[in-house]
Design a protein around this motif. Structure first.
Motif, PDB file in Angstrom:
ATOM      1  N   LEU A 115       0.731  -0.644   2.005  1.00 45.68           N
ATOM      2  CA  LEU A 115       0.862  -0.537   3.711  1.00 45.68           C
ATOM      3  C   LEU A 115       1.433   0.754   4.100  1.00 45.68           C
ATOM      4  O   LEU A 115       0.914   1.387   4.642  1.00 45.68           O
ATOM      5  N   ARG A 116       2.408   0.960   3.184  1.00 45.80           N
ATOM      6  CA  ARG A 116       3.106   2.254   3.613  1.00 45.80           C
ATOM      7  C   ARG A 116       2.508   3.444   3.005  1.00 45.80           C
ATOM      8  O   ARG A 116       2.230   4.385   3.830  1.00 45.80           O
ATOM      9  N   GLU A 117       1.746   3.280   2.037  1.00 48.53           N
ATOM     10  CA  GLU A 117       0.871   4.342   1.587  1.00 48.53           C
ATOM     11  C   GLU A 117      -0.468   4.709   2.631  1.00 48.53           C
ATOM     12  O   GLU A 117      -0.746   5.570   3.011  1.00 48.53           O
ATOM     13  N   ASP A 118      -0.973   3.427   2.880  1.00 48.10           N
ATOM     14  CA  ASP A 118      -1.935   3.516   3.953  1.00 48.10           C
ATOM     15  C   ASP A 118      -1.583   4.219   5.281  1.00 48.10           C
ATOM     16  O   ASP A 118      -2.291   5.044   5.974  1.00 48.10           O
ATOM     17  N   LEU A 119      -0.296   3.988   5.722  1.00 50.53           N
ATOM     18  CA  LEU A 119       0.323   4.251   6.952  1.00 50.53           C
ATOM     19  C   LEU A 119       0.475   6.020   6.826  1.00 50.53           C
ATOM     20  O   LEU A 119       0.159   6.938   7.693  1.00 50.53           O
ATOM     21  N   ILE A 120       0.947   6.431   5.703  1.00 47.73           N
ATOM     22  CA  ILE A 120       1.333   7.835   5.364  1.00 47.73           C
ATOM     23  C   ILE A 120       0.108   8.566   5.253  1.00 47.73           C
ATOM     24  O   ILE A 120      -0.024   9.621   5.913  1.00 47.73           O
ATOM     25  N   ASP A 121      -0.971   7.966   4.615  1.00 47.08           N
ATOM     26  CA  ASP A 121      -2.480   8.600   4.728  1.00 47.08           C
ATOM     27  C   ASP A 121      -2.879   8.794   6.157  1.00 47.08           C
ATOM     28  O   ASP A 121      -3.569   9.953   6.674  1.00 47.08           O
ATOM     29  N   GLN A 122      -2.715   7.753   7.047  1.00 53.20           N
ATOM     30  CA  GLN A 122      -3.149   7.622   8.267  1.00 53.20           C
ATOM     31  C   GLN A 122      -2.291   8.876   8.931  1.00 53.20           C
ATOM     32  O   GLN A 122      -3.065   9.673   9.852  1.00 53.20           O
ATOM     33  N   LEU A 123      -1.224   8.950   9.015  1.00 52.44           N
ATOM     34  CA  LEU A 123      -0.196   9.862   9.451  1.00 52.44           C
ATOM     35  C   LEU A 123      -0.763  11.154   9.118  1.00 52.44           C
ATOM     36  O   LEU A 123      -0.895  12.305   9.807  1.00 52.44           O
ATOM     37  N   ASP A 124      -1.051  11.515   7.757  1.00 59.27           N
ATOM     38  CA  ASP A 124      -1.247  12.755   7.194  1.00 59.27           C
ATOM     39  C   ASP A 124      -2.490  13.182   7.865  1.00 59.27           C
ATOM     40  O   ASP A 124      -2.978  14.466   8.206  1.00 59.27           O
ATOM     41  N   ALA A 182      -2.702  -6.953   8.129  1.00 61.44           N
ATOM     42  CA  ALA A 182      -3.507  -6.986   7.055  1.00 61.44           C
ATOM     43  C   ALA A 182      -2.796  -7.468   5.684  1.00 61.44           C
ATOM     44  O   ALA A 182      -1.852  -7.208   5.478  1.00 61.44           O
ATOM     45  N   PRO A 183      -3.574  -8.120   5.019  1.00 63.70           N
ATOM     46  CA  PRO A 183      -2.822  -8.837   3.632  1.00 63.70           C
ATOM     47  C   PRO A 183      -2.772  -7.842   2.469  1.00 63.70           C
ATOM     48  O   PRO A 183      -3.515  -7.800   1.514  1.00 63.70           O
ATOM     49  N   LYS A 184      -1.782  -6.773   2.497  1.00 65.51           N
ATOM     50  CA  LYS A 184      -1.450  -6.023   1.603  1.00 65.51           C
ATOM     51  C   LYS A 184       0.021  -6.056   1.490  1.00 65.51           C
ATOM     52  O   LYS A 184       0.851  -6.450   2.180  1.00 65.51           O
ATOM     53  N   SER A 185       0.358  -5.417   0.300  1.00 65.26           N
ATOM     54  CA  SER A 185       1.676  -5.401  -0.204  1.00 65.26           C
ATOM     55  C   SER A 185       2.354  -4.244   0.507  1.00 65.26           C
ATOM     56  O   SER A 185       1.679  -3.410   1.210  1.00 65.26           O
ATOM     57  N   GLY A 186       3.655  -4.168   0.647  1.00 66.93           N
ATOM     58  CA  GLY A 186       4.328  -3.331   1.408  1.00 66.93           C
ATOM     59  C   GLY A 186       4.368  -1.929   0.883  1.00 66.93           C
ATOM     60  O   GLY A 186       4.096  -1.023   1.857  1.00 66.93           O
ATOM     61  N   LYS A 187       4.079  -1.738  -0.191  1.00 65.67           N
ATOM     62  CA  LYS A 187       3.843  -0.570  -0.805  1.00 65.67           C
ATOM     63  C   LYS A 187       2.597   0.057  -0.374  1.00 65.67           C
ATOM     64  O   LYS A 187       2.417   1.435  -0.059  1.00 65.67           O
TER      65      LYS A 187
END
Length: 149
Positions: free
Chosen positions: A34-43, A27-32
């Protein structure tokens, strides 16, 4: 059949997770972001798993509680029977001890009375200076006279 179904479900979960990760990475998102999205999904996944495990634990806890309650009710007669026998044993032993104490007291009083009578008779004999032949004197009188002297 169960192996095929569980294998399919495992594959579907792994495939879904891989697809979600690929979509996020591409997806065309910044690294920050993307990391926040990954952390949210992991949570979200962690909370879902935790809720699922908590639900399972609650169900199993209820099952164990019901089982214990059923067994307690099933064997309640045993506790009552043991309690009754313990009470009966206490009562019998208490009665026996009471009777033994009474009989011991009675024997003690009888012994004191008899001992006093014997001492009194021996004292009377000693005061009267009665002469007895040796074969008329029992061993008991000899011992009583020895004890008095």
């Amino acid at each position: 059949m169960a192996k095929k179904t569980s294998g399919f479900l495992l594959g579907a979960i792994i495939g879904g997770t891989a697809a979600a990760a690929a979509a996020l990475l591409l997806a065309p998102k910044s690294g920050k972001e993307l990391r926040e999205d990954l952390i949210d999904q992991l949570d979200d996944m962690s909370e879902g798993k935790a809720s699922e495990l908590a639900g399972i634990a609650q169900v199993k806890g209820n099952e164990i509680g019901d089982f214990a309650k059923h067994k307690k009710e099933e064997y309640s007669w045993l506790g009552d029977k043991i309690s009754n026998q313990v009470d009966q044993a206490k009562s019998v032993s208490s009665d026996l001890l009471e009777n033994l104490a009474d009989k011991t007291g009675d024997l003690q009083e009888e012994f004191k009375r008899t001992s006093g009578e014997v001492k009194g008779r021996v004292s009377e004999l000693m005061e009267e200076d009665i002469v007895l032949k040796e074969d008329e004197i029992s061993d008991e009188i000899y011992s009583a006279l020895d004890n008095e002297a």
